[in-house]
Design a protein around this motif. Sequence first.
Motif, PDB file in Angstrom:
ATOM      1  N   SER A 105       8.905  14.710   1.714  1.00 22.81           N
ATOM      2  CA  SER A 105       8.095  13.534   1.443  1.00 22.81           C
ATOM      3  C   SER A 105       7.528  13.011   2.754  1.00 22.81           C
ATOM      4  O   SER A 105       8.279  12.599   3.639  1.00 22.81           O
ATOM      5  CB  SER A 105       8.964  12.454   0.780  1.00 22.81           C
ATOM      6  OG  SER A 105       8.404  11.174   1.002  1.00 22.81           O
ATOM      7  N   THR A 106       6.215  13.025   2.875  1.00 17.16           N
ATOM      8  CA  THR A 106       5.610  12.535   4.122  1.00 17.16           C
ATOM      9  C   THR A 106       5.869  11.040   4.286  1.00 17.16           C
ATOM     10  O   THR A 106       6.102  10.573   5.395  1.00 17.16           O
ATOM     11  CB  THR A 106       4.095  12.843   4.159  1.00 17.16           C
ATOM     12  OG1 THR A 106       3.547  12.608   2.866  1.00 17.16           O
ATOM     13  CG2 THR A 106       3.828  14.264   4.575  1.00 17.16           C
ATOM     14  N   GLY A 107       5.889  10.297   3.177  1.00 12.00           N
ATOM     15  CA  GLY A 107       6.187   8.862   3.260  1.00 12.00           C
ATOM     16  C   GLY A 107       7.583   8.643   3.852  1.00 12.00           C
ATOM     17  O   GLY A 107       7.771   7.824   4.756  1.00 12.00           O
TER      18      GLY A 107
ATOM     19  N   GLY B  48      -1.841   0.160   4.433  1.00 14.95           N
ATOM     20  CA  GLY B  48      -2.019   0.958   3.221  1.00 14.95           C
ATOM     21  C   GLY B  48      -2.997   2.100   3.420  1.00 14.95           C
ATOM     22  O   GLY B  48      -3.436   2.742   2.467  1.00 14.95           O
ATOM     23  N   GLU B  49      -3.354   2.349   4.684  1.00 15.79           N
ATOM     24  CA  GLU B  49      -4.287   3.443   4.969  1.00 15.79           C
ATOM     25  C   GLU B  49      -3.538   4.730   5.261  1.00 15.79           C
ATOM     26  O   GLU B  49      -2.335   4.716   5.517  1.00 15.79           O
ATOM     27  CB  GLU B  49      -5.146   3.064   6.190  1.00 15.79           C
ATOM     28  CG  GLU B  49      -6.116   1.942   5.870  1.00 15.79           C
ATOM     29  CD  GLU B  49      -6.773   1.376   7.122  1.00 15.79           C
ATOM     30  OE1 GLU B  49      -6.536   1.904   8.216  1.00 15.79           O
ATOM     31  OE2 GLU B  49      -7.512   0.397   6.967  1.00 15.79           O
ATOM     32  N   LEU B  50      -4.259   5.839   5.281  1.00 16.67           N
ATOM     33  CA  LEU B  50      -3.616   7.122   5.559  1.00 16.67           C
ATOM     34  C   LEU B  50      -3.460   7.333   7.064  1.00 16.67           C
ATOM     35  O   LEU B  50      -4.340   6.980   7.849  1.00 16.67           O
ATOM     36  CB  LEU B  50      -4.448   8.274   4.986  1.00 16.67           C
ATOM     37  CG  LEU B  50      -4.554   8.341   3.463  1.00 16.67           C
ATOM     38  CD1 LEU B  50      -5.369   9.563   3.048  1.00 16.67           C
ATOM     39  CD2 LEU B  50      -3.186   8.376   2.804  1.00 16.67           C
TER      40      LEU B  50
ATOM     41  N   PRO C 276      -0.277  17.397  -0.067  1.00 16.95           N
ATOM     42  CA  PRO C 276      -1.412  16.848   0.661  1.00 16.95           C
ATOM     43  C   PRO C 276      -2.026  15.633  -0.046  1.00 16.95           C
ATOM     44  O   PRO C 276      -1.904  15.491  -1.254  1.00 16.95           O
ATOM     45  CB  PRO C 276      -2.397  18.014   0.666  1.00 16.95           C
ATOM     46  CG  PRO C 276      -2.084  18.799  -0.563  1.00 16.95           C
ATOM     47  CD  PRO C 276      -0.611  18.658  -0.768  1.00 16.95           C
ATOM     48  N   ARG C 277      -2.690  14.803   0.730  1.00 17.58           N
ATOM     49  CA  ARG C 277      -3.326  13.616   0.197  1.00 17.58           C
ATOM     50  C   ARG C 277      -4.821  13.596   0.484  1.00 17.58           C
ATOM     51  O   ARG C 277      -5.520  12.670   0.054  1.00 17.58           O
ATOM     52  CB  ARG C 277      -2.724  12.385   0.863  1.00 17.58           C
ATOM     53  CG  ARG C 277      -1.774  11.582   0.018  1.00 17.58           C
ATOM     54  CD  ARG C 277      -1.204  10.530   0.916  1.00 17.58           C
ATOM     55  NE  ARG C 277      -0.755   9.358   0.252  1.00 17.58           N
ATOM     56  CZ  ARG C 277       0.524   9.115  -0.078  1.00 17.58           C
ATOM     57  NH1 ARG C 277       1.446  10.015   0.135  1.00 17.58           N
ATOM     58  NH2 ARG C 277       0.851   7.985  -0.629  1.00 17.58           N
ATOM     59  N   THR C 278      -5.317  14.553   1.220  1.00 17.00           N
ATOM     60  CA  THR C 278      -6.757  14.652   1.492  1.00 17.00           C
ATOM     61  C   THR C 278      -7.141  16.130   1.398  1.00 17.00           C
ATOM     62  O   THR C 278      -6.267  17.012   1.463  1.00 17.00           O
ATOM     63  CB  THR C 278      -7.110  14.190   2.931  1.00 17.00           C
ATOM     64  OG1 THR C 278      -6.493  15.088   3.862  1.00 17.00           O
ATOM     65  CG2 THR C 278      -6.635  12.774   3.207  1.00 17.00           C
TER      66      THR C 278
HETATM   67  P1  ADP Z   1       3.214   5.623  -2.043  1.00 17.22           P
HETATM   68  O1  ADP Z   1       4.259   5.127  -2.973  1.00 17.22           O
HETATM   69  O2  ADP Z   1       2.189   4.586  -1.714  1.00 17.22           O
HETATM   70  O3  ADP Z   1       2.621   6.911  -2.497  1.00 17.22           O
HETATM   71  P2  ADP Z   1       4.423   6.965   0.270  1.00 17.22           P
HETATM   72  O4  ADP Z   1       5.829   6.655   0.569  1.00 17.22           O
HETATM   73  O5  ADP Z   1       4.123   8.312  -0.252  1.00 17.22           O
HETATM   74  O6  ADP Z   1       3.939   5.803  -0.678  1.00 17.22           O
HETATM   75  O7  ADP Z   1       3.531   6.725   1.582  1.00 17.22           O
HETATM   76  C1  ADP Z   1       3.527   5.493   2.267  1.00 17.22           C
HETATM   77  C2  ADP Z   1       2.448   5.493   3.349  1.00 17.22           C
HETATM   78  O8  ADP Z   1       2.695   6.560   4.278  1.00 17.22           O
HETATM   79  C3  ADP Z   1       1.021   5.743   2.860  1.00 17.22           C
HETATM   80  O9  ADP Z   1       0.407   4.575   2.396  1.00 17.22           O
HETATM   81  C4  ADP Z   1       0.381   6.307   4.143  1.00 17.22           C
HETATM   82  O10 ADP Z   1       0.079   5.295   5.066  1.00 17.22           O
HETATM   83  C5  ADP Z   1       1.485   7.144   4.733  1.00 17.22           C
HETATM   84  N1  ADP Z   1       1.400   8.550   4.241  1.00 17.22           N
HETATM   85  C6  ADP Z   1       2.273   9.172   3.415  1.00 17.22           C
HETATM   86  N2  ADP Z   1       1.891  10.436   3.164  1.00 17.22           N
HETATM   87  C7  ADP Z   1       0.739  10.628   3.842  1.00 17.22           C
HETATM   88  C8  ADP Z   1      -0.170  11.710   3.990  1.00 17.22           C
HETATM   89  N3  ADP Z   1       0.035  12.890   3.379  1.00 17.22           N
HETATM   90  N4  ADP Z   1      -1.246  11.548   4.797  1.00 17.22           N
HETATM   91  C9  ADP Z   1      -1.469  10.395   5.428  1.00 17.22           C
HETATM   92  N5  ADP Z   1      -0.675   9.324   5.330  1.00 17.22           N
HETATM   93  C10 ADP Z   1       0.415   9.427   4.550  1.00 17.22           C
END
Ligand code: ADP
Length: 190
Positions: free
Chosen positions: A31-33, A57-59, A88-90
């Motif tokens: 999980s990247t988050g 809330g940005e990437l 991936p998210r983009t």
């Molecule tokens: P959500 O529940 O909003 O999907 P995540 O825990 O997956 O939350 O991600 C939280 C934050 O981490 C995102 O809002 C972003 O800023 C960053 N993030 C997570 N994954 C990515 C990614 N693949 N690319 C860019 N930023 C990311």
Amino acid sequence: MKFIILIGPPGAGKGTQAKLLEQSLGLPQVSTGDLFRYNLKNETELGKLARTYMDKGELVPDAVTVAMVKDRLASADAAGGAILDGFPRTQAQADALDQLLEQLGGRITVVPNLVVDREELVQRLLARAQIEGRADDTEDTIRTRMRVYEEQTKPLLDYYQQRGLVVNVDGLQSREAVQQALRRVIEQAA
Ligand code: ADP
């Protein structure tokens, strides 16, 4: 090497479901988050950089995110593949992942799409804000994350749909029912 990409809007339950799948599939959740939050907590350089984006809330920029994932997938526990959650998210990240999997000899077996309507998502995220106190679960950032999802991540559904990889899963069911549905979808794709 088998890779499962859990896709869906913020609050759809990707993290919860990925953690449950980890045990039954014997593949780690990546999980990247969570990786960013770990770096934030430990005040690493990566964490400091990521915070400036996450708080809004940005990437986090693609290059940074991709490098982190590459590093993570090089670990021994990911030798058999991984459950990708939040990546991936983009499109650029999806392209980078394709390249990486080519190098590693891995393939994406299925892209389960957790479907939850917008109203329910906002309710869930606001509830999570109270329980977990996540800094990015405020009304403003939630709105931004939703927009970012619509603009940047949703188009990936088309990309993977063209490859026949997307299977929709109703994310409004109970946790257990969603988990069962996911397992079925993953088994059928294996
Ligand atoms: P959500 O529940 O909003 O999907 P995540 O825990 O997956 O939350 O991600 C939280 C934050 O981490 C995102 O809002 C972003 O800023 C960053 N993030 C997570 N994954 C990515 C990614 N693949 N690319 C860019 N930023 C990311």
